[in-house]
Enzyme design. Structure first.
Site, PDB file in Angstrom:
ATOM      1  N   LYS A  15      -9.355  14.753 -88.744  1.00  0.00           N
ATOM      2  CA  LYS A  15     -10.323  14.159 -87.820  1.00  0.00           C
ATOM      3  C   LYS A  15      -9.737  12.832 -87.343  1.00  0.00           C
ATOM      4  O   LYS A  15      -9.954  11.794 -87.946  1.00  0.00           O
ATOM      5  CB  LYS A  15     -11.674  13.958 -88.502  1.00  0.00           C
ATOM      6  CG  LYS A  15     -12.882  13.908 -87.547  1.00  0.00           C
ATOM      7  CD  LYS A  15     -12.869  12.714 -86.616  1.00  0.00           C
ATOM      8  CE  LYS A  15     -13.093  11.411 -87.381  1.00  0.00           C
ATOM      9  NZ  LYS A  15     -12.979  10.215 -86.470  1.00  0.00           N
ATOM     10  N   GLU A  20      -9.021   4.025 -98.158  1.00  0.00           N
ATOM     11  CA  GLU A  20      -8.223   2.832 -97.812  1.00  0.00           C
ATOM     12  C   GLU A  20      -9.034   2.080 -96.773  1.00  0.00           C
ATOM     13  O   GLU A  20      -9.053   2.441 -95.592  1.00  0.00           O
ATOM     14  CB  GLU A  20      -6.847   3.255 -97.288  1.00  0.00           C
ATOM     15  CG  GLU A  20      -5.849   2.115 -97.241  1.00  0.00           C
ATOM     16  CD  GLU A  20      -5.722   1.517 -95.860  1.00  0.00           C
ATOM     17  OE1 GLU A  20      -6.329   0.435 -95.651  1.00  0.00           O
ATOM     18  OE2 GLU A  20      -5.067   2.115 -95.003  1.00  0.00           O
ATOM     19  N   CYS A  68      -4.662  -3.191 -91.115  1.00  0.00           N
ATOM     20  CA  CYS A  68      -5.548  -3.454 -92.253  1.00  0.00           C
ATOM     21  C   CYS A  68      -4.975  -4.511 -93.189  1.00  0.00           C
ATOM     22  O   CYS A  68      -5.701  -5.056 -94.017  1.00  0.00           O
ATOM     23  CB  CYS A  68      -5.835  -2.168 -93.010  1.00  0.00           C
ATOM     24  SG  CYS A  68      -4.365  -1.267 -93.490  1.00  0.00           S
ATOM     25  N   GLU A 106     -12.379  -9.434 -91.279  1.00  0.00           N
ATOM     26  CA  GLU A 106     -11.149  -9.179 -90.540  1.00  0.00           C
ATOM     27  C   GLU A 106     -11.377  -9.486 -89.061  1.00  0.00           C
ATOM     28  O   GLU A 106     -12.382  -9.076 -88.486  1.00  0.00           O
ATOM     29  CB  GLU A 106     -10.743  -7.716 -90.664  1.00  0.00           C
ATOM     30  CG  GLU A 106     -10.235  -7.296 -92.014  1.00  0.00           C
ATOM     31  CD  GLU A 106      -9.864  -5.820 -92.025  1.00  0.00           C
ATOM     32  OE1 GLU A 106      -8.670  -5.514 -92.135  1.00  0.00           O
ATOM     33  OE2 GLU A 106     -10.772  -4.982 -91.926  1.00  0.00           O
TER      34      GLU A 106
END
Length: 491
Positions: A184, A261, A295, A393
């Site tokens: 996906k 993750e 990330c 972030e």
């Protein structure tokens, strides 16, 4: 300007989903558009798939697993190597597709393609290193051996920031282990995954081993359908902590094995004894790779008091020289952000920093271009712990510089967050390198460099950055289960 018309292999551009070896539309006939973030041009129209399409994809993978799990490790390794060779042979085309849908520069896109291929090569080797054990028995009338077997259908849910490498890192491990897969990809960047499916099919993977479900607006529906399908035995997701928690809750009833993750908030710590020029270059790499959309991007740059002003000045001047533009333009280093929400979030962080005393010494606003999701590379000094960037972030080319006094102080600041994915240290003191590396509450530490990932190294975090690991020799273990066999040898 580059376009999909420049592809050498036109078949690498696919605009349908891929289920059970066939290119298909959605059962609803609904579609969504993929746009180029550099100019907002439409690249393609793809099927907006939903739960019923997921059911077909999982059914195909479930059926294929019955035979694929019986293939030898040598056979799977050969398939992986052939896929790797095809990726490298078609690297230019894959990079072009990636650049157009994601926005990263062509050079960086080419780098991701080769980085992604490295996982295929790595897991080709790991396929033949899936070993069991002989266990010395306490009962001498028994013999005990263990083996590892593929877990079953594996779902691979990937983000838009590294759409090629995240597929190969997940699906490469799964297929090498003997699992079949449902992919996906992110709705913003599905074309890279579909191109990979073309090459994997050409490499010889059997029908149903790889299935690709495309969606932009039905993400919640598709995610829920995959998580709650008892035929799916493994889920690997890279994305936000918020979505990771939701998927974990949806997988709970079936106890689907998870690798998550999730978000990061990487500290980049520059000590007084660091080499200034090297630290600046490492910061550029750690912060501006993929326009700050990684990330493990350097989200909080802590600089010790004795070198703070010099570092801030040198870094600002280096950033001032970075060219911003579309990925196909000459000498561009910073491309557009991938979608409009990223620009909005970056501006909210910049404005919040200014409200709490931050001083914008470079940039600070969207880039004035006719089209595209561009933002000026930005440097903010006098950062403090009250600012949003300290806790979230930014995912943009926005640099915030924090000043610190001591090793103890910066460790307290660096560890004062809910996540723990990556981190960076700049120091020439070996003892300090060891102390700080061990004390940082993260899954990965980079010392005197600006990159953290390699196919042979584990990738994963602690705290709310998730659990499980990808890459390295442990990455394939996420797709295996143990089985013990006890044998009676008494007369």
């Amino acid at each position: 300007m580059s376009s999909l018309n420049d592809l050498k292999r036109k078949d690498l551009f696919q605009s349908k989903g891929y289920i059970n070896g066939s290119w298909v539309d959605s059962s609803s006939s609904k579609t969504f558009d993929v746009v180029n973030p550099a100019n907002l041009d439409r690249l393609a129209t793809l099927p907006e798939m939903g739960a019923s399409d997921c059911d077909k994809a999982v059914a195909a993978a479930h059926e294929a697993f019955k035979t694929y799990k019986k293939t030898s490790a040598r056979e799977r390794a050969r398939l992986m190597r052939k896929w790797n060779d095809l990726v490298i042979a078609n690297a230019d085309d894959l990079a072009l597709i990636l650049m157009l849908e994601n926005g990263k520069t062509l050079a960086e896109a080419k780098g991701e393609v080769l980085y992604g291929a490295s996982f295929l090569e790595w897991f080709a080797g790991e396929a033949e290193r899936i070993h069991g054990e002989y266990v010395p028995p306490a009962n001498l009338n028994q013999r005990i051996i263990t083996m590892r077997q593929p877990i079953g259908v594996a779902a691979c849910m990937t983000p838009w920031n590294f759409p090629i490498a995240m597929i190969t890192r997940k699906a490469g491990a799964a297929l090498a282990a003997g699992c079949t897969t449902v992919w996906k990809p992110a709705g913003e960047t599905p074309l890279s995954a579909l191109a990979q499916a073309v090459l994997a099919q050409e490499a010889g993977f059997p029908k149903g081993a790889i299935n690709v479900v495309t969606t932009l607006n039905n993400v919640a529906e598709v995610g829920k359908a995959i998580c709650e399908d008892k035929r799916v035995k493994k889920m690997s997701f890279t994305g936000s902590t918020r979505v990771g928690k939701l998927l974990a809750s949806q997988c709970a009833n079936s106890l689907t094995k998870l690798t998550l993750e999730l978000g990061g908030n990487s500290p980049f710590i520059v000590f007084d004894d660091a080499k200034l020029d090297s630290a600046v270059e490492a910061a550029i790499m750690a912060k501006f790779r993929n326009s700050g959309q990684t990330c493990v991007t350097a989200n909080r740059i802590f600089v010790q008091k004795g070198i703070y002003d010099k570092f801030a000045e040198a870094l600002t001047e280096r950033i001032r020289k970075l060219k911003v533009g579309a990925g196909w333009e000459k000498d561009v280093f910073v491309g557009p952000l991938t979608h409009d929400r990223a620009v909005e979030k970056a501006m909210s962080h910049i404005n919040d920093a200014k409200k709490h005393g931050g001083q914008v010494v470079l940039g600070g606003s969207p880039l004035e271009r006719q089209k595209g999701y561009f933002i000026q590379p930005t440097v903010i000094t006098h950062m403090n712990r009250e600012m949003l960037t300290t806790r979230e972030e930014t995912f943009a080319p926005v640099v915030g510089l924090y000043e610190f006094d001591s090793e103890e102080q910066v460790l307290d600041w660096a560890n004062d967050c809910d996540v723990g994915l990556g981190s960076f240290i700049q120091t020439e003191n070996i003892a300090r390198m060891w102390r700080v590396s061990e004390a940082l509450e993260v899954g990965m530490v980079g010392v005197n460099l600006g990159l953290l990932s390699a196919s042979e190294s584990q990738f994963g975090g602690v705290k709310e950055s998730g659990y499980g690991t990808e890459g390295g020799r442990h990455g394939i273990e996420e797709y295996l289960v143990w089985k013990s066999i006890l044998i009676n040898v008494a007369n």
